[in-house]
Design a protein around this motif. Sequence first.
Motif, PDB file in Angstrom:
ATOM      1  N   ARG A  51       2.060  13.768  -0.958  1.00 38.21           N
ATOM      2  CA  ARG A  51       0.952  14.712  -1.631  1.00 38.21           C
ATOM      3  C   ARG A  51       1.303  16.191  -1.883  1.00 38.21           C
ATOM      4  O   ARG A  51       0.861  16.649  -2.801  1.00 38.21           O
ATOM      5  CB  ARG A  51      -0.231  14.694  -0.745  1.00 38.21           C
ATOM      6  CG  ARG A  51      -0.768  13.416  -0.695  1.00 38.21           C
ATOM      7  CD  ARG A  51      -1.231  12.630  -2.183  1.00 38.21           C
ATOM      8  NE  ARG A  51      -1.299  11.213  -2.241  1.00 38.21           N
ATOM      9  CZ  ARG A  51      -2.229  10.750  -2.899  1.00 38.21           C
ATOM     10  NH1 ARG A  51      -3.129  11.544  -3.114  1.00 38.21           N
ATOM     11  NH2 ARG A  51      -2.275   9.435  -2.935  1.00 38.21           N
ATOM     12  N   PRO A  75      -4.666   9.241   2.133  1.00 36.96           N
ATOM     13  CA  PRO A  75      -5.387   8.291   1.373  1.00 36.96           C
ATOM     14  C   PRO A  75      -4.972   6.767   2.034  1.00 36.96           C
ATOM     15  O   PRO A  75      -5.645   5.609   1.836  1.00 36.96           O
ATOM     16  CB  PRO A  75      -4.622   8.275  -0.033  1.00 36.96           C
ATOM     17  CG  PRO A  75      -3.449   9.024   0.144  1.00 36.96           C
ATOM     18  CD  PRO A  75      -3.597   9.731   1.361  1.00 36.96           C
ATOM     19  N   TYR A  76      -4.033   6.704   2.803  1.00 32.64           N
ATOM     20  CA  TYR A  76      -3.652   5.552   3.388  1.00 32.64           C
ATOM     21  C   TYR A  76      -4.017   5.179   4.740  1.00 32.64           C
ATOM     22  O   TYR A  76      -3.618   4.277   5.699  1.00 32.64           O
ATOM     23  CB  TYR A  76      -2.016   5.363   3.558  1.00 32.64           C
ATOM     24  CG  TYR A  76      -1.415   5.796   2.192  1.00 32.64           C
ATOM     25  CD1 TYR A  76      -1.381   4.928   0.929  1.00 32.64           C
ATOM     26  CD2 TYR A  76      -0.745   7.075   2.132  1.00 32.64           C
ATOM     27  CE1 TYR A  76      -0.853   5.289   0.086  1.00 32.64           C
ATOM     28  CE2 TYR A  76       0.088   7.334   0.874  1.00 32.64           C
ATOM     29  CZ  TYR A  76      -0.223   6.475  -0.218  1.00 32.64           C
ATOM     30  OH  TYR A  76       0.354   6.854  -1.350  1.00 32.64           O
ATOM     31  N   PRO A 130       3.636   8.556  -8.268  1.00 34.61           N
ATOM     32  CA  PRO A 130       3.936   8.578  -9.627  1.00 34.61           C
ATOM     33  C   PRO A 130       3.031   9.593 -10.288  1.00 34.61           C
ATOM     34  O   PRO A 130       1.927   9.994  -9.585  1.00 34.61           O
ATOM     35  CB  PRO A 130       3.207   7.039 -10.050  1.00 34.61           C
ATOM     36  CG  PRO A 130       2.403   6.721  -8.973  1.00 34.61           C
ATOM     37  CD  PRO A 130       2.903   7.447  -7.557  1.00 34.61           C
ATOM     38  N   ILE A 187      -1.045   9.567 -10.719  1.00 33.95           N
ATOM     39  CA  ILE A 187      -1.879   9.303  -9.653  1.00 33.95           C
ATOM     40  C   ILE A 187      -2.993  10.265  -9.740  1.00 33.95           C
ATOM     41  O   ILE A 187      -4.056   9.652  -9.052  1.00 33.95           O
ATOM     42  CB  ILE A 187      -1.037   9.830  -8.172  1.00 33.95           C
ATOM     43  CG1 ILE A 187      -1.574   9.001  -6.821  1.00 33.95           C
ATOM     44  CG2 ILE A 187      -0.762  11.113  -8.009  1.00 33.95           C
ATOM     45  CD1 ILE A 187      -0.737   8.990  -5.983  1.00 33.95           C
ATOM     46  N   THR A 200     -16.920  13.937  -2.462  1.00 31.34           N
ATOM     47  CA  THR A 200     -16.664  12.721  -1.721  1.00 31.34           C
ATOM     48  C   THR A 200     -15.359  12.792  -0.972  1.00 31.34           C
ATOM     49  O   THR A 200     -15.159  11.855  -0.099  1.00 31.34           O
ATOM     50  CB  THR A 200     -16.669  11.515  -2.560  1.00 31.34           C
ATOM     51  OG1 THR A 200     -15.693  11.949  -3.662  1.00 31.34           O
ATOM     52  CG2 THR A 200     -17.962  11.086  -3.111  1.00 31.34           C
ATOM     53  N   LEU A 205     -12.233  12.927  -2.405  1.00 30.47           N
ATOM     54  CA  LEU A 205     -11.016  12.786  -3.414  1.00 30.47           C
ATOM     55  C   LEU A 205     -11.780  13.118  -4.793  1.00 30.47           C
ATOM     56  O   LEU A 205     -12.091  12.244  -5.715  1.00 30.47           O
ATOM     57  CB  LEU A 205     -10.752  11.071  -3.271  1.00 30.47           C
ATOM     58  CG  LEU A 205      -9.959  10.911  -2.306  1.00 30.47           C
ATOM     59  CD1 LEU A 205      -9.935   9.352  -1.929  1.00 30.47           C
ATOM     60  CD2 LEU A 205      -8.546  11.278  -2.414  1.00 30.47           C
ATOM     61  N   THR A 261       4.250   1.291  -7.257  1.00 32.43           N
ATOM     62  CA  THR A 261       2.979   1.649  -8.049  1.00 32.43           C
ATOM     63  C   THR A 261       2.081   0.560  -7.663  1.00 32.43           C
ATOM     64  O   THR A 261       0.823   0.627  -7.702  1.00 32.43           O
ATOM     65  CB  THR A 261       2.987   1.680  -9.528  1.00 32.43           C
ATOM     66  OG1 THR A 261       4.290   0.740  -9.783  1.00 32.43           O
ATOM     67  CG2 THR A 261       3.323   3.020  -9.823  1.00 32.43           C
ATOM     68  N   ASP A 270       0.552   1.068  -4.456  1.00 38.20           N
ATOM     69  CA  ASP A 270      -0.058   2.296  -4.133  1.00 38.20           C
ATOM     70  C   ASP A 270      -1.510   2.200  -4.426  1.00 38.20           C
ATOM     71  O   ASP A 270      -1.852   1.894  -5.185  1.00 38.20           O
ATOM     72  CB  ASP A 270       0.692   3.431  -4.936  1.00 38.20           C
ATOM     73  CG  ASP A 270      -0.182   4.736  -4.915  1.00 38.20           C
ATOM     74  OD1 ASP A 270      -0.628   5.210  -4.006  1.00 38.20           O
ATOM     75  OD2 ASP A 270      -0.567   5.271  -5.909  1.00 38.20           O
ATOM     76  N   PRO A 271      -2.365   2.475  -3.276  1.00 37.77           N
ATOM     77  CA  PRO A 271      -3.703   2.513  -3.385  1.00 37.77           C
ATOM     78  C   PRO A 271      -4.286   3.489  -4.281  1.00 37.77           C
ATOM     79  O   PRO A 271      -5.386   3.297  -5.045  1.00 37.77           O
ATOM     80  CB  PRO A 271      -4.376   2.685  -2.091  1.00 37.77           C
ATOM     81  CG  PRO A 271      -3.501   3.241  -1.335  1.00 37.77           C
ATOM     82  CD  PRO A 271      -1.879   3.006  -2.049  1.00 37.77           C
ATOM     83  N   GLY A 272      -3.769   4.711  -4.420  1.00 33.08           N
ATOM     84  CA  GLY A 272      -4.073   5.679  -5.333  1.00 33.08           C
ATOM     85  C   GLY A 272      -5.497   6.289  -4.846  1.00 33.08           C
ATOM     86  O   GLY A 272      -6.153   5.704  -3.755  1.00 33.08           O
ATOM     87  N   PRO A 273      -6.095   7.108  -5.422  1.00 28.83           N
ATOM     88  CA  PRO A 273      -7.309   7.773  -4.909  1.00 28.83           C
ATOM     89  C   PRO A 273      -8.461   6.734  -5.117  1.00 28.83           C
ATOM     90  O   PRO A 273      -9.390   7.097  -4.505  1.00 28.83           O
ATOM     91  CB  PRO A 273      -7.321   9.078  -5.800  1.00 28.83           C
ATOM     92  CG  PRO A 273      -6.377   9.071  -6.838  1.00 28.83           C
ATOM     93  CD  PRO A 273      -5.428   7.897  -6.595  1.00 28.83           C
ATOM     94  N   VAL A 274      -8.312   5.984  -6.127  1.00 31.24           N
ATOM     95  CA  VAL A 274      -9.559   5.307  -6.409  1.00 31.24           C
ATOM     96  C   VAL A 274      -9.804   4.306  -5.291  1.00 31.24           C
ATOM     97  O   VAL A 274     -10.988   4.060  -4.717  1.00 31.24           O
ATOM     98  CB  VAL A 274      -9.242   4.539  -7.870  1.00 31.24           C
ATOM     99  CG1 VAL A 274     -10.500   3.667  -8.142  1.00 31.24           C
ATOM    100  CG2 VAL A 274      -8.833   5.118  -8.700  1.00 31.24           C
ATOM    101  N   ALA A 310      -8.767   4.464  -2.336  1.00 28.13           N
ATOM    102  CA  ALA A 310      -8.403   5.031  -0.855  1.00 28.13           C
ATOM    103  C   ALA A 310      -9.691   4.650  -0.198  1.00 28.13           C
ATOM    104  O   ALA A 310      -9.668   5.323   1.025  1.00 28.13           O
ATOM    105  CB  ALA A 310      -8.375   6.233  -1.144  1.00 28.13           C
ATOM    106  N   PRO A 344     -15.395   7.177   0.940  1.00 27.28           N
ATOM    107  CA  PRO A 344     -15.051   8.757   1.571  1.00 27.28           C
ATOM    108  C   PRO A 344     -15.631   8.835   2.945  1.00 27.28           C
ATOM    109  O   PRO A 344     -16.525   7.943   3.490  1.00 27.28           O
ATOM    110  CB  PRO A 344     -16.350   9.538   0.778  1.00 27.28           C
ATOM    111  CG  PRO A 344     -17.238   8.425  -0.003  1.00 27.28           C
ATOM    112  CD  PRO A 344     -16.509   7.252  -0.073  1.00 27.28           C
TER     113      PRO A 344
END
Lengths: 715, 308
Positions: free
Chosen positions: A254, A294-295, A326, A329, A352, A354, B2, B5-9, B11, B14
């Motif tokens: 990140r 995020p993980y 990528p 992202i 929130t 993100l 890709t 990858d979960p990406g921010p969406v 994730a 919150p």
Amino acid sequence: MPPLLDVRNLTTHIRTGRGTVRAVQDVSFTLEAGETLGLVGESGCGKSMTGLSLLGLLPPGGTLVEGSSVRLDGRELVGLPDRELRTVRGNDIAMVFQDPMTSLDPTKTIGHQVAEPVLLHRGVSRAAARERAVEVLGLVGLPQPRRRLSDYPHQLSGGQRQRALIAMALANEPRVLIADEPTTALDVTIQAQILALLADLRARLGMAMILITHDMGVTAGNTDRVNVMYAGRIAESTGTDRLFSRMRHPYTQRLLASVPRLTQDPALLLPTIPGLPPDLADPPTGCRFADRCPYATARCRAEEPQLDGTAEHRFACWHPVDGPAPAEIGGKVADAVAGAATGGGEGAAATTGLAEGPAAAGTVVRPRAPEPAAAAAPLLEARGLVREYPLRGSWLPGRDRRVVHAVSDVSFTLARGETFGLVGESGCGKTTLGRLLVGLDRPDAGAVTLEGTDIGTLRGGELRRRRRDLQMVFQDPFSSLDPRMRVSAVLREPLRIQGIGTAREQRARVAELMAEVGLPERGLDLFPHEFSGGQRQRVGLARALALTPKVIVADEPVSALDVSVRAQVLNLMKRLQAAHGLSYVVISHDLAVVRHLADRIGVMYLGRLVEVGTAAEVHRRPAHPYTAGLLAAVPVPDPAQERAKRGAGIGGELPDPAAPPSGCRFRTRCPLAQERCAREEPALRSFGPGHTAACHFPLVAPAADSPSDVAAGRP
Amino acid sequence: MTAADPGPVAAGPPVPGRPAEAGPLTAPAARRPWAAALAGNRRALAGLVLIALIALFCFAGPLLYRTDQVTVHLDLAQLPPGGGHPLGTDANGYDVLGRLMAGGRSSLELGLAVAVATTVFGTLYGAFAGYLGGIADALMMRAVDTFLAVPGLVLLLIMVSMFTPTLPGIVLLLSLLSWLSPARLVRGEVLTLRTREFVQAARMMGGTGPRVVLRHLVPNAAGVVIVSATFTVADSILMLSTLSFLGLGLPPPHADWGTMLTGGLDFLYDGSWWLVYPPAVILIATVVAFNLLGDALHDALDVRLQRT
């Protein structure tokens, strides 16, 4: 044979009023002679404290916890009595500090300060120490070192001061050099020079070096191995090439992704790291990065991962990633705006955690004017701006009238919805130009017109009303907000001054602004010092937006912020622009930032605009050698590229703006300069549509029959 | 990558209670850093308590302990402590304890009045001089320098020997002499404050000069102002005592500590210690109390500066 420096389980605690801060936790690494180790991470991650702990230079209340071990050539340094430790400091291990302004004693000469460590450690005579000072000052590339001995720090430029500091550190031929953000306070061009110098010295003297930096680009080109630090711990540790291509820790991924790059598609938002590093007085139980990752899973919050992996690649993570993120992202600017419009308000989305994540996918045409050469009348126009400051005392009879040529004959236009980026080294006049544009300062000649009105001729109430259209975002979020005002008062002030709305309407507008910049409404009751730098910059943006301006001039809007926060603010600026159709003038020394935000770029050198063109064009086909040099000096977070260009860039420093060189002002530092450059001032010439540059020997061929001199308005 | 990858969406939801960058917001720092710093500072506390006690003694004391401080009773002159007079009586037959209270009233009133007057005027003067800069600043500050060049005590002596001193008159005179230092202090502070970006920001909104000065510069300079005001109280009380000691203070039947000291000195060799020590002790205590408070405020401010 033991490694030169062997650090094991280094743990530093600092007792403060708030409890014990675990500044460095269980840090272990080794360093061989001739090797450079990078320590990277956001501010507050324990990088500098690690460096200081090695030398036993702890702040008040700081202690090295039992079990910490620092071995230099097999000799244990932890627990040595102070008297013996002093023989190591500045002798075997030396340190170069970040700020060359405050790290030198302003009351002592350079010669005295460089000779001091020699006198302390070598027991030589004063004369011999002086000789050594001359020698090392020459080594670090300070011109005419013998004459510099009797100079005081204020007589040197920032780059020269940093060289003097390095000379001090080198005076006793240390075996380990710790460089703590040695180039952060310097311009890119000078930064490149200093980094080349450090690399050269390391090779020649066979030193080992620890380079502490937050800049991934600097890390890429100047280190052999890297320790990524997070919240006082090492998160990942491996060779530089491997770190950049095959990182395993999500934090590294990140951090790297949030760096704006010259080659990046500006339509994409930068990926960000939401949130802030944890409070080290009360670190979380599990993985320290879990809250921002995020993980993260339940395991991450419960159990702290240990630094594990192979000998050449260690990382502390339960769910390691594999390689860089990528580019897409972060999502697209257009999507973020669309998401905000359809997805229940930006404020909600932004708070929130993100912030920039699109809530709804979809393609929306960017509501911006993509064609800079639009035929419509420009929103803001600068015509032949000149600003000169008389030097102190020059009004006295018998003295030469000397003036600093801060801005000389600068003209450009800004279209509606467009972003114009101004770049240049510090001292090139870009901040003065920004102040002229918003009317904080008046030009000596030329005019700034906003929608056809010359703002220089406005007075009183008329000027006050016009101010609504022109707002400014300042560089330093610490000094741009009145420390004695609550945020609600800060945001209401423009409305009060302009007499907009009733008290109730003003309060509603203030709440709306907070949501717009992604801050929670309860922040309104807080004072600025209770916010982080990034949050303060958001408040600054909200204040500028309060009057719904047409143009916002942003002077170095992100240079005071950490990389990850920088990306958040840049994304926010893009989103606000798209949502409100704002026009920006972005002033920055960071070409990558400008490239990311701007549609068109103007390059300034010593008060003159030397090249103007679309961002892509200036980046791809720079015509002026200065632009090319600036581009080359920007550190790129790619080890292969960075190493390939070492030593490139612009030599020398900015000349005295009170006595600019004749002819082309850049000629003293230009590799292509010829006699003509000294005689004749180059006029702006066209290099394609909307692309002009002022150079006799441009790097690309000018467009045929360029109407240059007419366009520039010069005789 | 890709695909995985979960990406921010994706994730996940919150994290509750941790909105973006919410760290400092959830843990607000001390709302009034000054008050907190003062409460934790023993010197400040000692100073404040001492001032409160002295004020109580001077203003509430006479309600409980009534004495006649107007009529001369030569038959009761020079009585040693004891009986109906815990601290004895002086050469005019005034009760010393009661006179300490009466004298303290005028001293404290004078000190506070001078401090308020000089602080208000000096602050505004200095703030505008610093904000305007240039020629206005030069003229205004040369005026201050001119006033500073006049030896204060000499001027005071001349004035009080020409006119019969009254409490408001002395307040005015002392204020004339002591507004200079807050003016200079505030000007210096404003010179550094006005280059700060929040001042430029206020101008960018169309804020007028007086607004910038009153809303932004003065509140931010308040720290030095308060410290200097505290010291002014102590200085003024000392100054009044000096005048009175020289016999040029408030005329009788007014009481004040300086006059009491002078009166007492004449009889010190007769062993009338009660005429000298009580006023001396309370005078010193008052001055020390205000200086303690001023010092502590100064330190408290420094801490605040380090924090921000």
